[in-house]
Design a protein around this motif. Sequence first.
Motif, PDB file in Angstrom:
ATOM      1  N   LEU A 102       0.869  -1.225  -0.131  1.00  0.00           N
ATOM      2  CA  LEU A 102       0.013  -0.045   0.143  1.00  0.00           C
ATOM      3  C   LEU A 102       0.729   1.296   0.124  1.00  0.00           C
ATOM      4  N   PHE A 103       0.953   1.911  -1.211  1.00  0.00           N
ATOM      5  CA  PHE A 103       1.824   2.930  -1.305  1.00  0.00           C
ATOM      6  C   PHE A 103       1.027   4.459  -1.059  1.00  0.00           C
ATOM      7  N   GLY A 104       1.544   5.208  -0.299  1.00  0.00           N
ATOM      8  CA  GLY A 104       0.860   6.359   0.204  1.00  0.00           C
ATOM      9  C   GLY A 104       1.926   7.851  -0.183  1.00  0.00           C
ATOM     10  N   PHE A 105       1.288   8.701  -0.836  1.00  0.00           N
ATOM     11  CA  PHE A 105       1.878   9.959  -1.116  1.00  0.00           C
ATOM     12  C   PHE A 105       0.995  11.159  -1.639  1.00  0.00           C
ATOM     13  N   PRO A 106       1.550  12.321  -1.265  1.00  0.00           N
ATOM     14  CA  PRO A 106       0.784  13.543  -1.527  1.00  0.00           C
ATOM     15  C   PRO A 106       0.847  13.760  -3.290  1.00  0.00           C
ATOM     16  N   THR A 107      -0.247  14.456  -3.695  1.00  0.00           N
ATOM     17  CA  THR A 107      -0.404  14.671  -5.265  1.00  0.00           C
ATOM     18  C   THR A 107       0.649  15.960  -5.431  1.00  0.00           C
TER      19      THR A 107
END
Length: 202
Positions: A76-81
């Motif tokens: 599960l990859f999380g990052f801001p746009t």
Amino acid sequence: MARPKVFVVFYSTYGHVHTISKSIKEGLEKSAQVDVEVYQFPETLSESVLQSMYAPPKPDIPVITVDKLAEADGFLFGFPTRFGSAPAQVKAFFDSTGSLWVKGALSGKPAGMFFSTASQHGGQETTAFSFLPVLAHHGMVFVPALSTSAGNPGVDQVAGGSPWGAGTVAGSDGARQPTEYDLAAAVAQGESFANIAAKLSA
């Protein structure tokens, strides 16, 4: 039989994505079907630039490496746009994964995403859509958030996330924090992802 191992890997400039990642982890562990490890993407900006951006110190969480990434059974990859796509830090990391691509080391493994944007229509869905080629070229299987399990936030509140992935809206100055709905949706995504990862592993 060993339980599948899911890596939560995130990049967070101001802490919003890090906060969401904690609820993602909570949902994964709630399923009791997977083992969970949490990492962050390597930073590419210098400390002086981060200070000029008023970015807080990075959390005390290990930085993922290319070799380590291959050990997981799901992600599960999380990052801001950043202008409707993943930030340069995430792109730079995946640009260095050619050795995994050659071996097909990530092929067949499930992957999902979660996000943060400055505004309510700041590109969370396009960020997911524009990241799909990374998953496709590595042969990973995209798993949507199934966010309806967290309920419908309606139209009377600002809410992040969509079926593409959990998310939050940080505001233009980053002062706004993830809401109760945002966090519940992240827990739901983690739990549903774990169920699918366990089925694929079996």
